[in-house]
Design a protein around this motif. Sequence first.
Motif, short mmCIF file in Angstrom:
data_model
loop_
_atom_site.label_atom_id
_atom_site.label_comp_id
_atom_site.label_asym_id
_atom_site.label_seq_id
_atom_site.Cartn_x
_atom_site.Cartn_y
_atom_site.Cartn_z
N LEU A 82 0.84 -1.20 0.00
CA LEU A 82 0.00 0.00 0.00
C LEU A 82 0.87 1.25 0.00
O LEU A 82 0.57 2.22 -0.70
CB LEU A 82 -0.93 0.01 1.22
CG LEU A 82 -2.13 -0.91 1.13
CD1 LEU A 82 -2.85 -0.99 2.47
CD2 LEU A 82 -3.09 -0.42 0.05
N GLU A 83 1.93 1.24 0.78
CA GLU A 83 2.84 2.40 0.82
C GLU A 83 3.45 2.64 -0.56
O GLU A 83 3.55 3.79 -0.99
CB GLU A 83 3.94 2.17 1.85
CG GLU A 83 3.45 2.25 3.29
CD GLU A 83 4.52 1.86 4.29
OE1 GLU A 83 5.66 1.52 3.88
OE2 GLU A 83 4.21 1.87 5.49
N LYS A 84 3.82 1.58 -1.26
CA LYS A 84 4.40 1.73 -2.59
C LYS A 84 3.37 2.26 -3.59
O LYS A 84 3.71 3.06 -4.47
CB LYS A 84 4.94 0.38 -3.09
CG LYS A 84 6.17 -0.06 -2.37
CD LYS A 84 6.61 -1.43 -2.86
CE LYS A 84 7.78 -1.96 -2.06
NZ LYS A 84 8.17 -3.31 -2.47
N LEU A 85 2.13 1.85 -3.44
CA LEU A 85 1.09 2.31 -4.36
C LEU A 85 0.78 3.77 -4.23
O LEU A 85 0.43 4.43 -5.19
CB LEU A 85 -0.20 1.49 -4.16
CG LEU A 85 -0.22 0.11 -4.77
CD1 LEU A 85 -1.46 -0.66 -4.34
CD2 LEU A 85 -0.16 0.18 -6.29
N VAL A 86 0.89 4.30 -3.03
CA VAL A 86 0.53 5.70 -2.82
C VAL A 86 1.70 6.66 -3.01
O VAL A 86 1.51 7.87 -3.01
CB VAL A 86 -0.12 5.94 -1.42
CG1 VAL A 86 -1.41 5.18 -1.31
CG2 VAL A 86 0.82 5.60 -0.30
N THR A 87 2.89 6.13 -3.21
CA THR A 87 4.04 7.01 -3.45
C THR A 87 4.42 7.02 -4.89
O THR A 87 4.01 6.29 -5.69
CB THR A 87 5.24 6.60 -2.59
OG1 THR A 87 5.58 5.24 -2.89
CG2 THR A 87 4.98 6.77 -1.14
#
Length: 87
Positions: A82-87
């Motif tokens: 999720l962190e990778k998707l939002v950055t």
Amino acid sequence: MKADKAHITRSIKIARGQLDGILRMIEEDRYCVDISNQLLATQALLKRVNQEILRAHIRSCVREGLHTDEPNPKLEEALQLLEKLVT
């Protein structure tokens, strides 16, 4: 609940075809904005597929892991994605 493997496979094959088309566009010195628009469309397709896979992961692997008091590596993996998707 598992991700729809057939749908994901079909989408990845479409994205691969789009990338091949983009390479041809570059080789043919096509207009840069057209190339960029095709890249954006391919990115959007891959993002949707990735979201589908992540949803399935959360609904199955993470949910399963929440039924225990043990540390949940599946939940940590989902959070990292999720962190990778939002950055």
